[in-house]
Write an enzyme that holds these catalytic residues in place. Sequence first.
Site, PDB file in Angstrom:
ATOM      1  N   TYR A 143       0.794  -1.230   0.000  1.00 41.72           N
ATOM      2  CA  TYR A 143       0.000   0.000   0.000  1.00 41.72           C
ATOM      3  C   TYR A 143       0.826   1.280   0.000  1.00 41.72           C
ATOM      4  O   TYR A 143       0.276   2.369   0.001  1.00 41.72           O
ATOM      5  CB  TYR A 143      -0.932   0.004   1.213  1.00 41.72           C
ATOM      6  CG  TYR A 143      -1.912  -1.137   1.208  1.00 41.72           C
ATOM      7  CD1 TYR A 143      -3.017  -1.114   0.347  1.00 41.72           C
ATOM      8  CD2 TYR A 143      -1.744  -2.252   2.030  1.00 41.72           C
ATOM      9  CE1 TYR A 143      -3.919  -2.171   0.330  1.00 41.72           C
ATOM     10  CE2 TYR A 143      -2.632  -3.302   2.018  1.00 41.72           C
ATOM     11  CZ  TYR A 143      -3.721  -3.264   1.161  1.00 41.72           C
ATOM     12  OH  TYR A 143      -4.610  -4.306   1.137  1.00 41.72           O
TER      13      TYR A 143
ATOM     14  N   HIS B   8      -8.432   2.799  -5.736  1.00 36.85           N
ATOM     15  CA  HIS B   8      -7.732   1.756  -4.984  1.00 36.85           C
ATOM     16  C   HIS B   8      -6.232   1.986  -5.104  1.00 36.85           C
ATOM     17  O   HIS B   8      -5.739   2.250  -6.205  1.00 36.85           O
ATOM     18  CB  HIS B   8      -8.084   0.356  -5.508  1.00 36.85           C
ATOM     19  CG  HIS B   8      -9.514   0.030  -5.300  1.00 36.85           C
ATOM     20  ND1 HIS B   8     -10.018  -0.333  -4.088  1.00 36.85           N
ATOM     21  CD2 HIS B   8     -10.567   0.062  -6.151  1.00 36.85           C
ATOM     22  CE1 HIS B   8     -11.320  -0.532  -4.193  1.00 36.85           C
ATOM     23  NE2 HIS B   8     -11.683  -0.291  -5.426  1.00 36.85           N
TER      24      HIS B   8
END
Lengths: 147, 147, 147, 147, 147, 147, 147, 147, 147, 147, 147, 147
Positions: free
Chosen positions: B22, B98
Amino acid sequence: MRIFVVNGPNLNLLGHREPEVYGYETLEDIEYFIRTRAEQLSVDVSFFQSNHEGQLIDAVHDHRDYDGLIINPGGLTHTSVALADAIAGVRLPAVEVHLSNVHAREEFRRHSYISPVSWGQIVGFGYHGYLVALDLLHARLREDDET
Amino acid sequence: MRIFVVNGPNLNLLGHREPEVYGYETLEDIEYFIRTRAEQLSVDVSFFQSNHEGQLIDAVHDHRDYDGLIINPGGLTHTSVALADAIAGVRLPAVEVHLSNVHAREEFRRHSYISPVSWGQIVGFGYHGYLVALDLLHARLREDDET
Amino acid sequence: MRIFVVNGPNLNLLGHREPEVYGYETLEDIEYFIRTRAEQLSVDVSFFQSNHEGQLIDAVHDHRDYDGLIINPGGLTHTSVALADAIAGVRLPAVEVHLSNVHAREEFRRHSYISPVSWGQIVGFGYHGYLVALDLLHARLREDDET
Amino acid sequence: MRIFVVNGPNLNLLGHREPEVYGYETLEDIEYFIRTRAEQLSVDVSFFQSNHEGQLIDAVHDHRDYDGLIINPGGLTHTSVALADAIAGVRLPAVEVHLSNVHAREEFRRHSYISPVSWGQIVGFGYHGYLVALDLLHARLREDDET
Amino acid sequence: MRIFVVNGPNLNLLGHREPEVYGYETLEDIEYFIRTRAEQLSVDVSFFQSNHEGQLIDAVHDHRDYDGLIINPGGLTHTSVALADAIAGVRLPAVEVHLSNVHAREEFRRHSYISPVSWGQIVGFGYHGYLVALDLLHARLREDDET
Amino acid sequence: MRIFVVNGPNLNLLGHREPEVYGYETLEDIEYFIRTRAEQLSVDVSFFQSNHEGQLIDAVHDHRDYDGLIINPGGLTHTSVALADAIAGVRLPAVEVHLSNVHAREEFRRHSYISPVSWGQIVGFGYHGYLVALDLLHARLREDDET
Amino acid sequence: MRIFVVNGPNLNLLGHREPEVYGYETLEDIEYFIRTRAEQLSVDVSFFQSNHEGQLIDAVHDHRDYDGLIINPGGLTHTSVALADAIAGVRLPAVEVHLSNVHAREEFRRHSYISPVSWGQIVGFGYHGYLVALDLLHARLREDDET
Amino acid sequence: MRIFVVNGPNLNLLGHREPEVYGYETLEDIEYFIRTRAEQLSVDVSFFQSNHEGQLIDAVHDHRDYDGLIINPGGLTHTSVALADAIAGVRLPAVEVHLSNVHAREEFRRHSYISPVSWGQIVGFGYHGYLVALDLLHARLREDDET
Amino acid sequence: MRIFVVNGPNLNLLGHREPEVYGYETLEDIEYFIRTRAEQLSVDVSFFQSNHEGQLIDAVHDHRDYDGLIINPGGLTHTSVALADAIAGVRLPAVEVHLSNVHAREEFRRHSYISPVSWGQIVGFGYHGYLVALDLLHARLREDDET
Amino acid sequence: MRIFVVNGPNLNLLGHREPEVYGYETLEDIEYFIRTRAEQLSVDVSFFQSNHEGQLIDAVHDHRDYDGLIINPGGLTHTSVALADAIAGVRLPAVEVHLSNVHAREEFRRHSYISPVSWGQIVGFGYHGYLVALDLLHARLREDDET
Amino acid sequence: MRIFVVNGPNLNLLGHREPEVYGYETLEDIEYFIRTRAEQLSVDVSFFQSNHEGQLIDAVHDHRDYDGLIINPGGLTHTSVALADAIAGVRLPAVEVHLSNVHAREEFRRHSYISPVSWGQIVGFGYHGYLVALDLLHARLREDDET
Amino acid sequence: MRIFVVNGPNLNLLGHREPEVYGYETLEDIEYFIRTRAEQLSVDVSFFQSNHEGQLIDAVHDHRDYDGLIINPGGLTHTSVALADAIAGVRLPAVEVHLSNVHAREEFRRHSYISPVSWGQIVGFGYHGYLVALDLLHARLREDDET
């Protein structure tokens, strides 16, 4: 910094074909918008459109010394393992672009063979998608350079 | 022009949790980047993060007089019909973001309930996705104004 | 050595709800059994039960400096990607516990989003499952210490 | 109190085969650990390992006057209705044990024919799983005795 | 006229195992009934039961000069391609028999690998199924003789 | 006779959100209609709406001494095992209500986790569904009383 | 002892239609064989054939005071919930008969709605199936009488 | 105001067939209840029951000048596209009624071809379902009149 | 250089069973061809055939100090996780051989549990497949030696 | 040369029912067009329409000495194995006709049980489909005659 | 004896693209190995590689008077019915070759349209696969000649 | 009135390839038949055949000012979203033609991407399909003209 912009089947019809789905800009208009933005970013862009899966694969191979790829694979998105293998093969960061929101259309348009081999996807913003794809690749390549 | 930026479950862990997936920026970092960009565009941005589906729905409802929505629904992407109904209910243009390329991970991450009710998706470019989402909404809203 | 024991939706009803399926002990009884066993092992245990997915995620985040997790996610087992992501995010060894044998009930109870992100599962032994979960975590943590 | 411990195909390779998945203990080591623990609990344990589905079924039949069963069916977990029928047929409380977390591996390992006919499952804790299986059966049988 | 009667896994438990499902007769009782009926029809019958797939296949091979086969494959019905291939390989007319109505039980019991390679199936009539299987094979073989 | 009327996510938007699908009455209007009808039947009604799964479960638990439940779970219908478990847990007769005909919309709206644990469903009649749900529960409870 | 023999769609074509699949005997021939066998067993048999689902259901209803049912539902086997419900509704022991081995033909012929509500199935033995169905029902009814 | 009440296969058995599932009232009882209620509402009702799909379709066609339809299609619910097409073809508002909660029974009973072409469904309240169906149609038709 | 050649269920019937599918050579013929070729390559070959899954697994274990494996698992190809685990467990390079083109037969023959754990597959060339399997292993092992 | 033209459920509504889908011609109009064309081709045509599956099957049986079949099975297309078996049973060349393009409607309309037993299909051309079906059968039958 | 060796999309990248998956030899290297081996066998070989499905089909057509085909269809393996039809159309014995073990990669690579129309497959042995394909075709063609 | 007749992959082999499936006429024969019929109808026809998806798409684009399209997409029927998009894009009425009855062959041939975007389909009548396609388009275009 060189980026190759590839458009797949039927995108030559842009502006003419189902404009309520794909927008009123022609492919030439869009390439013009991209070129303008690329000049601002000092990026070299090269364009290719074909309705032939094989020509698209050849073109991806031929530009493997470029720094990045922006690709709207059209209907091949959902059916072409060979095109996905080509992108994986040249190991360039690739941005997958779709003009329409494919997730709000037929079920089969929700699956893409290209997505797993791309860096990311931009889906549903009309021609703007290409421009932000350019921005994103530019930012990444500059970051990579700095590292 | 006011845009509401919503982050779902576990995004408060950003920078700490699995950074190799991430990224290393915290949510605060990212909000700072967004605010900076918003100021350049003269856009008001408001932020909200929650691990509670219900609070996210409440927040979407409460901001229905905003002009647009940027949402990263985290794990709720794949499981929450209720959140999708909330977005459809307020009828705001929404950009689904995302950080990671969900199409290159577990199979269940390839399906989104949010996508069909959003304007478009930006998937896989790390925190840059939020910034281009802002650009895209800004461009659309300006175009709408002009019309 | 600190272990966090988390119970999900409807487990507050234990002892009252369908005892022929879930047993006659209340959640308080079970927590008492666990605490007793923990004292024998010199383990600190902390308890949390909630019917709110969001509170469960928050609580998992808040205990990320603990040494281990025992979790019975109740019905969220089968539906919550967000809770699974929280467990993966805090990177604690987690033991998934179910009171009843979920594999002998409805088909949908056979799939768990939590299992792939947990260290292991203990399914079907009533409240005893929590106790052996404690034993297992204790043994592992002691082993890890020794290494 | 007599408990029969059954190990299926390939478990004779333990300690040798893929130790990063199954651990470094041999089956002999594990049987030694179980026997030690059984002596503490005053439980008689009997061991059997075979790579033959038929021998496993025969053995289950032959031990039907035992009080409980601990079984790691190996690869037969996912394919053997006949072994599941044998367990159901002898009507012993059975604990299904797996050394590795089968839910974090290939999709086909997530389905077990044995689970619905067992009392419960212990999955993913290495050889410790056998020991807590013994504890759990011991506790249950003692409880049953008391009733 | 010689007929080979084969029973698969767990059928040795007949009369003992779940009699409410499989009936109260033992396998010896049933073989006695079959032998009696066979004598009336002047048919030689040979019996074999095993819990081993391999032994069942061996036995089918070894009786390939018989005139017919009656087989209750037990749990192998649903899982054994190898046994089905053995039956197809010896090219004997085979009658598949099940004591219980497998179509009124778990879903997985509704599929049989054996059915497509058998002459026909008799499902659900308890031990009577074997007797009519014998009658049917006898009638067919007599008809074949006459032709 | 006391009946608890529960509305799930997004039903607070009623009258505002997609009125062509869900009708023009607000939730307040509908609660007024229900209260009026309840007074005619001498039934006590209590109302609750929330966008939070957890709060809905808590509320169902808190009203377990009521005589019946009317529930429109909104989008949670299709995704919440936990809410279904709560309804099963309190063992109240429950009527599931949907304003729109969910069977004429997206495929995923045709599956409900709530239906198997409810007494029955009323689907597609707009706000009238709540009123007849009240009538049905009233009739049943009166019948039960008489028995 | 009275038994009702029902034949569904297209069985009136027997002997004429695809004899290599269904045999050379006409329905009249088969009924004659059945009647002869029934007389030996002192069983009353009544026959009905129709190509109309509704007439078959009516006929099953009209014979609910019979002692057993032999039914070859033809193509309705795979498609008629209503016929299955009729058989379940009259609560007669029913034997499902198929002339050909449906498991060796098209995939859709492997599923039967009738099987779960029947006592058992006889599949693939041509007209002999009806005769052994009669034997089996006769044996069961005599057994029931004796009990 | 005229309403046509149609009952499909096996509903003539009501009160006799599986009363623990379908209730103790006969179809005549139910029609009496409906007629009584209809008189209160000044609605003309006409009744039809058949086990024949074709007769049900004919009857729906023949009543296309009615104002509404109440239909319990029995087992045809799950299998008859033709009946659904008939309802869609006459363009009457139709209420689909089921006596039992079909969602708590076999999986195949959860799918209805009729639901998408009906106005709404009332499932699981025994004969009361017909009465509230009448109320609902009456209310709608009166509303339509007023508009 | 030692290579173990394993043949699974029914391959002992070769030359006798369905020669139009599997060819006219017996297993002895084929083993003779392989041995001849092996001698040319100075490879030691050892042969084993069994109809017993367990014996095949045992044999694979027993030959784990060999240099390579040639295996035709027969019908176990499609059903045996245990055999696949054995091959993975001994970590030998394995060549999966099938005599017939399994992809041109029943659908279930297209899936192999063995393929993912083997080095490669040779499918459809009759007994020649074994010979080229030998060549390939020989070439690889010689290459490995050289490295 | 005699051809039987069969129309299934709801086709009697043609011209009345959903004309935007099925066209404005009534069935009588269409039969008139067909008869006119048949006279030009010197073909005898016979017509039948029914909403009853059974009557359609009976009619197909009764016309088995005709030379060809034109059939629009309506909704039975997707659900009737029995009608397909009837067509296969009479062994007439059959042309399946659909007025609307069933492949552009609901998913379930894309599967036909009739297609595999027909000579060919004509889908989507309104009533013209019947006329070209006639032409095609006429051409084929004339060709067959010549051979 | 002439054999046509066809390579599909991306195989021109061999040696360059993902060598850890596909090996370090270039296509030129492999063609050289094949030619050398062909000379030993006195076989004429002709080579063709293209990224264009259409050119591959054309080439297959153009070489239909050859004696055999060796084809590695690359990504088209999983997606091209047209190429499979071409191979079936020219009726040459074809050997399907894959360099990597496609069964140990993504799920979609396990299905091949080419396999059912080929003589056999050689999967996973790197460039050696082409050489043994040549051997196998040579052996078969010599055998055919001798017959 | 101009109509474009397009034939996809492998149709150049007509008359040579599998004539028992596709007939004995060559593509030239068929084009001659079509041209003759077109002259009778005063329709201009233009022909194109290619084995290249891309050329077919190009050709469809290039003929978008024609009045109609007759297309036999060969194997691309089942795999080409891009060709379907091209047909949808040019918005010409298209008739999809298949020579053989694709519904009586492999399962994968039953799905067509082309059907939903075509006016209708003619399947299974050999070359006659093209001729009636011409008739149908001619009739429609004349009707459109008249309106």
